[in-house]
Write an enzyme that holds these catalytic residues in place. Structure first.
Site, PDB file in Angstrom:
ATOM      1  N   GLY A  48       0.806  -1.215   0.000  1.00 31.47           N
ATOM      2  CA  GLY A  48       0.000   0.000   0.000  1.00 31.47           C
ATOM      3  C   GLY A  48       0.835   1.257   0.000  1.00 31.47           C
ATOM      4  N   ASP A 167      12.630  -8.870   6.063  1.00 35.51           N
ATOM      5  CA  ASP A 167      12.997  -7.972   4.956  1.00 35.51           C
ATOM      6  C   ASP A 167      13.951  -6.887   5.452  1.00 35.51           C
ATOM      7  OD1 ASP A 167      13.053  -6.975   2.375  1.00 35.51           O
ATOM      8  OD2 ASP A 167      11.248  -5.748   2.637  1.00 35.51           O
TER       9      ASP A 167
END
Length: 299
Positions: A48, A167
């Site tokens: 998003g 990540d």
């Protein structure tokens, strides 16, 4: 383009938690997300858009208090329609709320059941590590040690809360005024995610993955975050990606073999980083051990 009049005390040239310049809102940008008024667009990712926001309503013409600013991530509408994603997002918000560390961007609030799910974290006025190194070159050994110790402590807190980062890369380490801040850990990961999407697109940054990432997302463990941390610190200390550049397949092959190049890393850091970059996850030190080793260099 839609704009708001943004006046923030002591924040004339703030970073955005992602190292990019604060951008104007778009016509499609929401004016509000949850209880927050959106002020500017900070960037976008796979899940998003991220906005600079403040609690509302706000009195026009009055400066925004920088201590109340947040970075709000608004989840993509197509993901919002996925019940499994919402369930995972709800669990991740719960886990993130339990993470307590001065080196983690604090989760302020979130709503997995809103029409457009969102979460808000503290706003960090500073660049990310990737931009800092690109603009100014490698960091001194003492700075890398301080940065690494704080980030390792952040990983320890994330793992203690039952989460993994998955990540860790230079863009996810922010250089705040009071030390490094880790962002984007374990939140908004699609259910059953692996290293590759169904369309063949790579998830993550090849040069900052671990061998377990390359083997597939289900193989990622806490030690994988330690491997990625070492890659990040090697980059900070040398200015170069430890697994080189070139075709993605070649980089991933070197990562899978743990063939990192550390010749550009100062000798004081090399032994510890090499241990973290072991191909075998069981041979890597834990984040607390990494933090202690780096603090010895820093002190």
């Amino acid at each position: 383009m839609r704009t708001r009049h943004l006046t923030v005390d002591n924040c004339d040239n703030c970073g955005n938690g992602g190292g990019r310049m604060i951008g104007q809102l778009r016509e499609s940008s929401p004016l509000r997300t949850g209880p927050y008024e959106t002020l500017a667009r900070l960037g976008a990712g796979g899940m998003g858009e991220v906005f600079l926001a403040a609690p509302g309503p706000h009195e026009p013409g009055r400066p925004y208090d920088p201590d109340t600013l947040v970075a709000v991530k608004a989840i993509r509408k197509d993901l919002a329609g996925d019940a499994a994603f919402r369930a995972r997002f709800r669990r991740e918000i719960s886990v993130a709320t339990s993470v307590a560390s001065p080196f983690v961007a604090r989760l302020v609030a979130g709503d997995a059941d809103a029409g457009q799910p969102w979460l808000a974290t503290e706003y960090v006025a500073g660049p990310n590590l990737a931009d800092a190194v690109r603009r100014h070159g490698p960091l001194p050994v003492a700075s890398v040690a301080a940065l690494g110790a704080g980030t390792a402590r952040a990983l320890a807190a994330v793992h203690a809360a039952g989460a993994l980062h998955r990540d860790l890369k230079p863009a996810n380490v922010l250089l705040g005024a009071d030390g490094p801040k880790l962002i984007d850990f374990g939140v908004a990961r699609a259910l059953g995610a692996t290293t590759m999407t169904s369309t063949g697109l790579l998830v993550g940054t090849p040069g900052f993955m671990s061998p377990e990432h390359v083997a597939g997302g289900r193989h990622v463990v806490a030690a994988s975050d330690v491997f990625c941390l070492a890659s990040v610190l090697a980059y900070a200390a040398s200015g170069d990606d430890p697994f080189g550049d070139g075709p993605v397949a070649a980089v991933l092959y070197r990562v899978s073999r743990a063939e990192a190049r550390l010749d550009g890393v100062p000798e004081e850091l090399r032994e510890l980083l090499a241990a973290c970059l072991s191909r075998d996850p069981g041979e890597r030190p834990g984040p607390e051990e990494v933090a202690a080793g780096l603090e010895a260099l820093w002190g």
